[in-house]
Every structure is written in C-alpha cells, then in structure tokens.
Scaffold this active site. Sequence first.
Site, PDB file in Angstrom:
ATOM      1  N   ASP A  28      38.353 -17.184 -27.738  1.00 51.13           N
ATOM      2  CA  ASP A  28      39.281 -16.831 -28.827  1.00 51.13           C
ATOM      3  C   ASP A  28      38.664 -15.732 -29.701  1.00 51.13           C
ATOM      4  OD1 ASP A  28      41.538 -16.690 -30.363  1.00 51.13           O
ATOM      5  OD2 ASP A  28      41.322 -18.669 -31.292  1.00 51.13           O
TER       6      ASP A  28
ATOM      7  N   HIS B  93      37.705  -8.649 -36.547  1.00 54.16           N
ATOM      8  CA  HIS B  93      38.346  -8.066 -37.741  1.00 54.16           C
ATOM      9  C   HIS B  93      37.376  -7.074 -38.357  1.00 54.16           C
ATOM     10  CE1 HIS B  93      41.743 -10.782 -37.717  1.00 54.16           C
ATOM     11  NE2 HIS B  93      40.917 -11.802 -37.586  1.00 54.16           N
TER      12      HIS B  93
END
Length: 421
Positions: free
Chosen positions: A302, A306
């Site tokens: 996953d 960012h």
Amino acid sequence: MILLKNATVVNAGGMQQTDVLTDGEIITRIAPNIECFGAEVIDCDGKLVFPGFIDMHCHLREPGQTHKEDIRSGSLAALAGGYTTVCCMPNTDPPIDNGGAVAYIRKRSAECGNADVLPVGCITRGQKGEELAEFGHMKAQGAIAVSDDGLPVDSGAVMLNALKYAKTFGLTLLSHSEDKSISGNGVVNAGENATASGLRGIPKAAESAAVARDVLLAEEAGARLHVCHVSTAESVDIIRQAKKRGVKVTCETCPHYFAATDDEILSYNTNAKINPPLRGERDVDAIVQGIADGTIDVIATDHAPHHFDEKNKEFDYAPFGTVGLETAFSVAYTRLVLTETIKLSDLCRLMSAAPASILGLTDRGRIEVGARADMVIVDPDDEYTVDTAYFKSKGKNSLFDGWRLNGSVVGVIVKGEKKQI
Ligand SMILES: [Zn+2]
C-alpha cells in the site's frame, strides 16, 4: 546470460542450495556446479535468492500527481525493495478507468524498463461508485485487476454487479473495504490512544463490517474477491470463516499492520496517519496469527507516497499513507522470519507466489526452469537503519524511518537483466 553461483534459492515449496542460469528472459537451468562460458557470474554465497517480489498494491501517482511519485521513480523504488512486478492502483488524476489510461501506464512502464508496472483499472467510472467502468476494454489493454482503492464501493448493488462482471472477464477484484458512514472524518484508530491524543477515531467496524459485506456479496456472486489492507482481528476472523465454507476470498495485509501499533500516533507523527489506521496490540497479534495460519495470503505495501509539504501539516490535515516499497522485505524478514513466526518459504509465498497466483501471473512467482527470470538477491546478515534520504521513491513519508532492520536487497534481476539498485 546470468549465472547465480552458490545460491540459497527460496521458493514457496522450500529451499535448495544450487546454481541458477538464465538465458534471455527465462530461467534455463537449476543445478549445482553449473559452468557456462560467457555468462555473467554473480556469486551468491551466503545470500538468499527469492523469485522477484510482486506488490499487488501500490500508488505510483501518475498521471496527475507526479510531484508525489511517478512511474519512473516508483518503479525504481520497487527495484530497490526487491520488487520485479508492482500493481499500481487507479486512484490517479484522472483515475485509470478506461482502456486508453491503462495502455498509457503499460507504455510508461516499458519506457522506464525498471520493475514491471501492471495497471489496476477502476471498478466504477471516475471512482464515483455508480456506473461500472469498461472492464473488457481495460483488460484488453493490460489491466491486471480492478479496484476503486482509496475509496470503497458504497453501494452493495454496484459491488455485487462488479463482482459478477469481474468474474466474467477473469479479473481479480481488489476491495478497499470501508464503510464511510462509520469511518466518517476519523483520522486514527478509535480507542485509548485516540482519546489520549485528542484525535478523531475510526471504529474498527468501519473496516470489519465492510469486509463482512464484501465477503457475503462474493459468496452470492460465486466470484473471487481479494480484500486489501486487512488490519483488524475481526476482518481476519471473517475471512478465516469464509475460507472454511469455500468462499473464493483472498486477502492481504501490509508491514505496518503487523509491525506497528497505534502508539505511533502519540507523537503526532503524520507518517503514522494511514488508512485503515494503525491498530492496537490485540489486532496486531491477530494479523500475525492470520499470517502464520495462512488466512492472510499476501503481504502488499500500500505504498502511498506524498510530498513532504503535504505530510508536514497538522495531523488532521495531512493525507493518509506511508511509503513501503523500499522497506517491506526487511520489515517482514525482521518481524516475521527472525522471530520464527514464519519460515523463509512462507515469506516467499506471501511476497511472490501468492500474488502471482491470485493475479494469474503464471510466468512468475517461483524460481523454476521456464519461469520468467525475475529474481531478488538478499543479504540476510545485513543490519541497517532506515534512512529515507537514500530512498529512490519521491515519497519520504516512511513510518519506518530510523528503524533498525535486518536483511537487505543487494541485487535484482528482471526478465534476465541485472538492474542497478
Ligand atoms: Zn485502500
């Protein structure tokens, strides 16, 4: 041609001490003491050689959010972590919900020539949860599975149709199982630590109730379902019971769900803000148990990169997610193998063989004559401290930054070609 000498080869079925020869894109010979004039020899004495890891679940952010990650940086991060195949989720901007977008990802993957990037197509158009996307067109262009990951499919009716439709096209449906009416605007696991930190809680039922629904819908449809990022004891139990009665369900968890608890949020570290959230100790124990008894089929990352500025905000306003491609193997090796929870062959199953089988990738996931020459060489004796400054990923938002881990990736071969890592 590449000749791996004195390798300890790890397959899901067991281990053997041997040499491995590749020719072109495939493995051509496995035997002790191979001599081959002209082959590039890699001495693997003291090293472990796994089939290349396969990540069923990562976010590479292209198109639309390439300040966070792109196909090139993401596929390089994959190689650094020992992954030779990664599946990128379609919650990009715009979402990958049509054949053209799928073809674009395949083209970018081929241009970059790092890890093989296989696109996951959307379940619904624009991930809006209403109309189903064109599964057939997406599959024809190379979509490996369908998912609206990042968002659940709220409507049970749409999900039931999606499961039937996916079955018709032979696509695996990867479910982000979450009941948004329960998770609301929560940011951490509901419980003592949420109360202590004053952060809004997400009840565990936001995940578990949705997993129960999706399992029942798959049972009704007679379709295959793969549940993403399982994090609660209840989800594990629901899946365990479903498997017992023959439902075609598989599932994954991620390193952060078996290696960390929600104690990580007490320092307001936004890299510990993840969805589903890090849970308490009882859940972590249940995840480890689920891995050990085979209820949990796969370890996926996953990987959710960012930009630093996006994570460098108040906890409430930071986006969810941790990067994971470059640490997954070491975390799993340190926390599961060295603790004798699972064997090396189990780790191979969780990170290579099972993802290959669930996705129908019949040419990889094992080291065998005739298989694709995708292999990762690991030094089991290395011990190091994670430093995100050395990450290939653009995302430095790692929950594991500063952790002391064992086992490092020292070589990667993709389709018979040695890659720089
Ligand atoms: Zn998700």
